[in-house]
Design a protein around this motif. Sequence first.
Motif, PDB file in Angstrom:
ATOM      1  N   ASN A 141       0.807  -1.214   0.000  1.00 42.44           N
ATOM      2  CA  ASN A 141       0.000   0.000   0.000  1.00 42.44           C
ATOM      3  C   ASN A 141       0.843   1.269   0.000  1.00 42.44           C
ATOM      4  N   VAL A 142       1.853   1.295  -0.851  1.00 45.50           N
ATOM      5  CA  VAL A 142       2.639   2.497  -1.106  1.00 45.50           C
ATOM      6  C   VAL A 142       2.552   2.788  -2.594  1.00 45.50           C
ATOM      7  N   SER A 143       2.463   4.052  -2.934  1.00 46.62           N
ATOM      8  CA  SER A 143       2.135   4.426  -4.310  1.00 46.62           C
ATOM      9  C   SER A 143       3.375   4.689  -5.157  1.00 46.62           C
ATOM     10  N   PRO A 144       3.434   4.090  -6.374  1.00 44.23           N
ATOM     11  CA  PRO A 144       4.486   4.409  -7.329  1.00 44.23           C
ATOM     12  C   PRO A 144       4.052   5.486  -8.318  1.00 44.23           C
ATOM     13  N   LEU A 145       2.801   5.935  -8.214  1.00 46.93           N
ATOM     14  CA  LEU A 145       2.260   6.879  -9.197  1.00 46.93           C
ATOM     15  C   LEU A 145       2.962   8.226  -9.082  1.00 46.93           C
ATOM     16  N   GLY A 146       3.329   8.762 -10.219  1.00 46.86           N
ATOM     17  CA  GLY A 146       4.123   9.984 -10.284  1.00 46.86           C
ATOM     18  C   GLY A 146       5.539   9.719 -10.719  1.00 46.86           C
ATOM     19  N   SER A 147       5.934   8.443 -10.718  1.00 46.60           N
ATOM     20  CA  SER A 147       7.285   8.081 -11.153  1.00 46.60           C
ATOM     21  C   SER A 147       7.425   8.117 -12.670  1.00 46.60           C
ATOM     22  N   CYS A 148       6.293   8.145 -13.364  1.00 47.18           N
ATOM     23  CA  CYS A 148       6.260   8.168 -14.830  1.00 47.18           C
ATOM     24  C   CYS A 148       7.010   6.964 -15.393  1.00 47.18           C
ATOM     25  N   ALA A 149       7.840   7.157 -16.393  1.00 47.93           N
ATOM     26  CA  ALA A 149       8.526   6.005 -16.993  1.00 47.93           C
ATOM     27  C   ALA A 149       9.480   5.365 -15.991  1.00 47.93           C
ATOM     28  N   PHE A 150      10.190   6.185 -15.217  1.00 49.00           N
ATOM     29  CA  PHE A 150      11.021   5.766 -14.090  1.00 49.00           C
ATOM     30  C   PHE A 150      11.782   6.941 -13.503  1.00 49.00           C
ATOM     31  N   ALA A 151      11.822   8.088 -14.242  1.00 46.72           N
ATOM     32  CA  ALA A 151      12.643   9.224 -13.809  1.00 46.72           C
ATOM     33  C   ALA A 151      11.823  10.444 -13.433  1.00 46.72           C
ATOM     34  N   GLY A 152      10.512  10.262 -13.262  1.00 48.63           N
ATOM     35  CA  GLY A 152       9.686  11.384 -12.846  1.00 48.63           C
ATOM     36  C   GLY A 152       9.466  12.396 -13.956  1.00 48.63           C
ATOM     37  N   THR A 153       9.195  13.638 -13.577  1.00 49.51           N
ATOM     38  CA  THR A 153       8.850  14.684 -14.531  1.00 49.51           C
ATOM     39  C   THR A 153       9.240  16.036 -13.971  1.00 49.51           C
ATOM     40  N   ASP A 154       9.451  17.011 -14.878  1.00 48.87           N
ATOM     41  CA  ASP A 154       9.719  18.385 -14.438  1.00 48.87           C
ATOM     42  C   ASP A 154       8.437  19.134 -14.096  1.00 48.87           C
ATOM     43  N   LEU A 155       7.292  18.588 -14.439  1.00 50.74           N
ATOM     44  CA  LEU A 155       6.026  19.248 -14.130  1.00 50.74           C
ATOM     45  C   LEU A 155       5.762  19.199 -12.629  1.00 50.74           C
ATOM     46  N   ASP A 156       5.073  20.211 -12.148  1.00 51.81           N
ATOM     47  CA  ASP A 156       4.832  20.353 -10.705  1.00 51.81           C
ATOM     48  C   ASP A 156       3.642  19.504 -10.274  1.00 51.81           C
ATOM     49  N   ILE A 157       3.834  18.172 -10.304  1.00 57.62           N
ATOM     50  CA  ILE A 157       2.763  17.270  -9.898  1.00 57.62           C
ATOM     51  C   ILE A 157       2.816  17.038  -8.391  1.00 57.62           C
ATOM     52  N   SER A 158       1.771  16.420  -7.883  1.00 60.58           N
ATOM     53  CA  SER A 158       1.707  16.082  -6.458  1.00 60.58           C
ATOM     54  C   SER A 158       1.400  14.597  -6.313  1.00 60.58           C
ATOM     55  N   PRO A 159       2.433  13.750  -6.366  1.00 60.52           N
ATOM     56  CA  PRO A 159       2.192  12.311  -6.179  1.00 60.52           C
ATOM     57  C   PRO A 159       1.512  11.993  -4.848  1.00 60.52           C
ATOM     58  N   ALA A 160       1.794  12.780  -3.821  1.00 63.72           N
ATOM     59  CA  ALA A 160       1.183  12.514  -2.516  1.00 63.72           C
ATOM     60  C   ALA A 160      -0.325  12.692  -2.564  1.00 63.72           C
ATOM     61  N   ARG A 161      -0.798  13.654  -3.367  1.00 61.10           N
ATOM     62  CA  ARG A 161      -2.240  13.866  -3.482  1.00 61.10           C
ATOM     63  C   ARG A 161      -2.909  12.680  -4.186  1.00 61.10           C
ATOM     64  N   VAL A 162      -2.275  12.173  -5.232  1.00 63.90           N
ATOM     65  CA  VAL A 162      -2.817  11.001  -5.912  1.00 63.90           C
ATOM     66  C   VAL A 162      -2.854   9.807  -4.959  1.00 63.90           C
ATOM     67  N   ALA A 163      -1.771   9.620  -4.225  1.00 68.56           N
ATOM     68  CA  ALA A 163      -1.713   8.511  -3.270  1.00 68.56           C
ATOM     69  C   ALA A 163      -2.825   8.622  -2.232  1.00 68.56           C
ATOM     70  N   GLU A 164      -3.030   9.824  -1.714  1.00 63.95           N
ATOM     71  CA  GLU A 164      -4.073  10.040  -0.703  1.00 63.95           C
ATOM     72  C   GLU A 164      -5.448   9.678  -1.255  1.00 63.95           C
ATOM     73  N   LEU A 165      -5.739  10.100  -2.480  1.00 61.91           N
ATOM     74  CA  LEU A 165      -7.057   9.873  -3.064  1.00 61.91           C
ATOM     75  C   LEU A 165      -7.301   8.400  -3.404  1.00 61.91           C
ATOM     76  N   LEU A 166      -6.250   7.619  -3.534  1.00 68.86           N
ATOM     77  CA  LEU A 166      -6.386   6.198  -3.854  1.00 68.86           C
ATOM     78  C   LEU A 166      -6.172   5.298  -2.640  1.00 68.86           C
ATOM     79  N   GLY A 167      -6.016   5.905  -1.475  1.00 63.24           N
ATOM     80  CA  GLY A 167      -5.922   5.111  -0.249  1.00 63.24           C
ATOM     81  C   GLY A 167      -4.544   4.572   0.054  1.00 63.24           C
ATOM     82  N   PHE A 168      -3.531   4.997  -0.693  1.00 65.25           N
ATOM     83  CA  PHE A 168      -2.168   4.561  -0.382  1.00 65.25           C
ATOM     84  C   PHE A 168      -1.690   5.270   0.885  1.00 65.25           C
ATOM     85  N   ALA A 169      -0.912   4.549   1.687  1.00 64.94           N
ATOM     86  CA  ALA A 169      -0.460   5.108   2.959  1.00 64.94           C
ATOM     87  C   ALA A 169       0.813   5.922   2.826  1.00 64.94           C
TER      88      ALA A 169
END
Length: 486
Positions: free
Chosen positions: A187-215
Amino acid sequence: MSTPALTTYQRHHLRPTYDHHVGYLFPAMVRASQAHVVMLTEQGLIPAERGARLLRGLAELRADPADAPPFDGTFEDTYYLVEKRLAAACGVPTSELDVQMARSRNDLDAGVFRMLLRDQLTGVLDRVLDTGTVALDTADRYADVVITGYTHRRPAQPTTIGHALAGYAEAVAGEAVAYADLIEALNVSPLGSCAFAGTDLDISPARVAELLGFAALVTNSYEAVAGADHLVRVGTLNAQALATGARLARTLMDWLSWRWVTTPGDFTQGSSIMPQKRNPVVLEHLVSYAGQAAADAAAVLNNVGAAWWEDSNNATTDVQVRLWESNDRADRFFALLGGFLAEIAPLTPPSAAEIVASGATTTAAADALTRHGVPFRAAHSVVGRLVRGGDPQGWTADEVRAAAQGLVPGGLDDAAVDDLIAAAVRPELVLGRAQADGPGTAAVRAQVATLRGSFDAVRARLAAVRDRLDRADTALDAVATELAAR
């Protein structure tokens, strides 16, 4: 316009893979996409009106009960089917979609795989806890039913049905903890990692994780898409748990064959030619399930071990089918075993005379001598002489004294002789054994109480996971609805 004929690769890999995976992946990808679009909108990475349009389209896909379309070669896999159907729901060409911004098929796959495994394993853990509880209930109920315990398929010592089943329940308690630990590790989120090296865009992986129930988030984006240890752990834990249960199933086969316990009618099949027979084939199926779980675990290990330390189908997509089937099998295994244990009851357990005749009381007889100061090896030798002379039921005081000659200086007093004979012919004495982990009735019931506490602790952990997921679902539905209305 006719659809082009499928290529060999499409017919023999993409289509069968799609057919098996789409039912699992499509709903999870839609749900993950809702969280992703909410985050993109909140971060200002897409205009509010485009985010609203995407969220309305995703809500339509989520609510659509229709089966997935057949694979026709116009899309590569479920990932691209989501794009195709979302564009249609939004009334735009796929070129105008933002749903995959700051996201790769790599991290999306890794995320939905974790979501699916997390959800499956919470169900498996429910079954494990239920089966363990049934084993404890049955152990408590039959803590005073004496049977012969075996080692190496030979009669060994008296024990009880309760002692044997409480022992299995302790194994299940350890498995329950392992499943709870594994769910938390998944229950840990890999979302936001993209292909494997992330992105320069100002995303919030923690927000996605929160909305999907990842701890939490995976710490390293390379590990997020390359890592497969959690997949191996799923396969191997199922294999371990089912192997242990299969061992109990084989022991239960013996108990049924010897008529020590009843044969639950709901778990039998009749013979095609012998009308008197009711075959408890479910126990054979459980042994087969364990073998299949071991094969699935081996397939996962082999694929992962054959992969590079990077995103690779060997260690991701190609192992998922093995894990989904393994989890389904584990769920059914524990449902069957728990149901079987709930229905067994003593029928004609071995009589005291049968237990004595088997030789199972002789260790207790030797122990009786040691309580009178006889060294254990000498006591063992005395009882060995007696066993070679005949059934313990017929041992006399004179025979005991004769057997002790040359082994016990000064011979045995009357109390030692009486204790040896009593231990040899009264297997029910085991019910009073005080040792905390032993087969004594009070000891077994204390073990049951302790193990109930272990199961309760795991239930609390599982309830906390479910509460997190429920709260996340509610929050995602609310924010997606709000943003879609703009």
